[in-house]
Enzyme design. Structure first.
Site, PDB file in Angstrom:
ATOM      1  N   HIS A 179      30.550 -24.598  31.203  1.00 15.90           N
ATOM      2  CA  HIS A 179      31.721 -25.196  32.052  1.00 15.90           C
ATOM      3  C   HIS A 179      32.132 -26.775  31.727  1.00 15.90           C
ATOM      4  O   HIS A 179      33.177 -27.201  31.690  1.00 15.90           O
ATOM      5  CB  HIS A 179      31.746 -25.120  33.519  1.00 15.90           C
ATOM      6  CG  HIS A 179      31.986 -23.812  33.973  1.00 15.90           C
ATOM      7  ND1 HIS A 179      30.854 -22.759  34.164  1.00 15.90           N
ATOM      8  CD2 HIS A 179      33.165 -23.178  34.316  1.00 15.90           C
ATOM      9  CE1 HIS A 179      31.489 -21.606  34.606  1.00 15.90           C
ATOM     10  NE2 HIS A 179      32.694 -21.438  34.752  1.00 15.90           N
ATOM     11  N   GLY A 180      31.301 -27.329  31.046  1.00 15.97           N
ATOM     12  CA  GLY A 180      31.425 -28.798  30.706  1.00 15.97           C
ATOM     13  C   GLY A 180      30.068 -29.499  30.602  1.00 15.97           C
ATOM     14  O   GLY A 180      28.933 -29.380  31.057  1.00 15.97           O
TER      15      GLY A 180
END
Length: 463
Positions: free
Chosen positions: A322-323
Site C-alpha cells: 500500500h505504500g
C-alpha cells in the site's frame, strides 16, 4: 484520468463506446486492438512518460509467458517464472521502495546520500501484480499462453482496472479476451453498476473525506468525540471510495463483455479479522494467498514457526504494497498479530454477538495507521480517541459537521439492508421501478457533484 471526472464520463467513455460498437467494423481483432489503444491513451493521459515503463512490462512478461510454454516439461520450466518474479519485483522496488529503503539505511548509518526523487507511476502496484499473474497462471496451466502480444497488452492495460484495480487474474478473463459475448443485459447491468459506483464515490466518499481530513489535520487538538467521528468518517470514506471505484471498474468491464470478480462483500459486518479480509479488497487478499502464502507452505506446514513466518511475510508485504511508509508496515503487522491470535485461539467465536464490535474496533484502530502521515501522528490520534486530549479541545463548530449526514448514509449503506429488502419484495415490478428511479436520481446528483466541485480525492489512486 479518474472515472469520476467529467472528461472520462462525457468524452473518453462515450467515444470509446461509439467506436467499439460501431456497426461497420465488427470483429474481435479490431475491438481488442482498439481497446488496447484506448487503454494506453487513458494511462498516458495521466502518465505520459511512465507509459513507456508499462509497455516495457508488457513486452517482458509476454516473452516470459512464451518461454514458460516453450520450456514446459524441461529442467528449465521454472526459470521464466523466477525471472518474472525478479523483473517485476525489481521494477516495483525501484520506483516505489528504493527511496524509502535508502532513507532508512542513511538514518541507521548516519550517511548522507544524494537520492534522486523518483516519481511513483500511477497504478504500478496493480498492473505489476497482474503481469506476475499472467506468467504464473500460464505456468500453472490456468490460462493459455498468448502468442499475440497485443492480447497480453490488453489484459494488463485494460482501462477499467488499470490504475486502481481490482487486481484481475489472467485465469479469470483469459478466455474472454478473444471469446467474450457482449449482450444487452450485461451492458445494462454494467451501466447501472457504474452509476451506483459513481454515486458511492462522489456523493458519500468525497463528503466523508471532508470531515475525516478536518479531524486528521491536527490530532493533538482533538477531543475524544471528534477523534471517533473522524476515524469513522475515514472508514466510510475509504470503503465507499474504493468499493465505489471497484463497482465502476466491474460495471465498465461488463459493458465490454468482461466479467471481473467481486472485490468487496460488506466488510464492516464481519465477525472476525479473518472474516473481514474475506470481504475487504478480495482481489488483493486472495492474490497474496494464492501467489505468496500457499507457495510458501501456507498454514499446512508441519512446523508452526514456518506458518508464523509465512503469515508475517504476507502481511508485512500487504502493508508495504500500500505504500513505502512505516505506517503501512505497522498496519500490515497489526493485522498479522490479530490473525495469528485468531488462528491460534479462534476466540472471536467465544465473543458471540460482541465479535462484530471487536472486529470493527480493530479495523478502526488499523485505519488510524493507514490514514496518518507518520507513526507519531497515528499515536497522537489514538491518544485523542482514548480521551488523552481532554473533552474541550476542538470546538465542534470548527468541524464540517454538515457532512456527518453522508457518513450516516454510508454507515447504513455498509450493511446489506437494501439487498435484503430486494429479496423480500414479492412484486419485482415495483421494486425494479423504484430501483430504476433511484439509479436515475443517483446519476443526476453524482453528475451534478462532478461538474460543480473540483474536490475529488481517490485513496487507491496512489497505489
Amino acid at each position: 484520468m479518474l472515472f469520476s471526472s467529467a472528461t472520462f464520463l462525457f468524452l473518453f467513455l462515450p467515444v470509446v463506446l461509439i467506436i467499439y460498437y460501431n456497426p461497420i467494423i465488427q470483429n474481435r481483432m479490431f475491438q481488442n486492438i482498439f481497446l488496447l489503444i484506448a487503454s494506453v491513451f487513458f494511462y498516458a493521459w495521466g502518465e505520459p512518460v511512465y507509459v513507456i515503463l508499462m509497455l516495457l512490462s508488457i513486452s517482458v512478461n509476454y516473452l516470459l509467458g512464451i518461454f514458460v510454454e516453450n520450456f514446459r516439461d524441461t529442467p528449465y520450466e521454472k526459470m521464466p517464472v523466477i525471472l518474472a518474479g525478479i523483473f517485476n519485483i525489481a521494477v516495483l522496488f525501484l520506483f516505489k521502495y528504493l527511496r524509502f529503503f535508502c532513507e532508512n539505511v542513511m538514518m541507521l548509518t548516519g550517511q548522507d546520500w544524494n537520492i534522486p526523487n523518483i516519481y511513483l507511476p500511477i497504478g504500478i502496484s496493480f498492473y505489476t501484480f497482474q503481469a506476475i499473474s499472467y506468467v504464473v497462471d500460464v505456468y500453472r496451466q490456468k490460462g493459455e499462453v498468448q502468442r499475440n502480444p497485443l492480447n497480453v497488452g490488453l489484459y494488463i492495460t485494460f482501462f477499467p482496472q488499470l490504475i486502481a484495480g481490482p487486481i484481475v487474474r489472467y485465469e479469470t478473463i483469459s478466455w474472454e479476451i478473444e471469446n467474450r459475448q457482449e449482450n444487452a443485459r450485461d451492458f445494462t447491468e454494467g451501466v447501472t453498476r457504474l452509476i451506483w459506483g459513481l454515486g458511492k464515490k462522489v456523493l458519500i466518499a468525497n463528503n466523508a473525506a471532508i470531515l475525516a481530513d478536518a479531524c486528521f489535520a491536527d490530532p493533538s487538538g482533538l477531543s475524544a468525540g471528534a477523534a471517533w467521528i473522524g476515524i469513522i468518517s475515514y472508514a466510510i470514506q475509504i470503503y465507499f471510495d474504493f468499493s465505489g471505484y471497484s463497482d465502476m471498474a466491474i460495471g465498465l468491464g461488463r459493458m465490454f463483455g468482461f466479467h471481473f470478480l467481486e472485490n468487496f462483500n460488506y466488510p464492516y459486518i464481519a465477525s472476525s479479522i479473518q472474516d473481514f479480509w474475506r470481504r475487504w479488497h478480495i482481489s488483493l487478499s486472495t492474490w497474496f494467498r494464492d501467489y505468496v502464502y500457499i507457495p510458501l507452505g501456507g498454514s499446512r506446514t508441519k512446523k508452526k514457526i514456518r506458518m508464523v513466518r509465512n503469515l508475517f511475510l504476507v502481511w508485512a508485504l500487504t502493508g508495504l504494497w500500500h505504500g513505502a511508509n512505516w505506517t503501512f508496515l505497522i498496519w500490515g503487522i497489526f493485522y498479522f498479530v490479530l490473525l495469528f491470535i485468531e488462528h491460534m485461539t479462534d476466540f472471536p467465536k467465544k465473543l458471540g454477538k460482541f465479535s462484530h464490535i471487536y472486529t470493527l474496533l480493530c479495523v478502526l484502530i488499523g485505519w488510524v495507521f493507514f490514514r496518518a502521515d507518520s507513526v507519531q501522528e497515528a499515536f497522537l490520534y489514538l491518544k485523542a480517541m482514548a480521551g488523552g486530549n481532554g473533552v474541550s479541545q476542538t470546538a465542534w463548530e470548527a468541524l464540517p459537521i454538515g457532512n456527518l449526514i453522508f457518513v450516516v448514509i454510508g454507515i447504513i449503506g455498509s450493511t446489506p439492508i437494501l439487498s435484503k429488502l430486494e429479496l423480500k419484495k414479492k412484486d419485482k415490478r415495483w421494486w425494479n421501478l423504484i430501483y430504476g428511479l433511484m439509479t436515475i436520481l443517483i446519476f443526476i446528483f453524482a453528475v451534478s457533484e462532478v461538474v460543480n466541485t473540483s474536490y475529488n480525492p481517490f485513496i487507491y489512486f496512489n497505489f
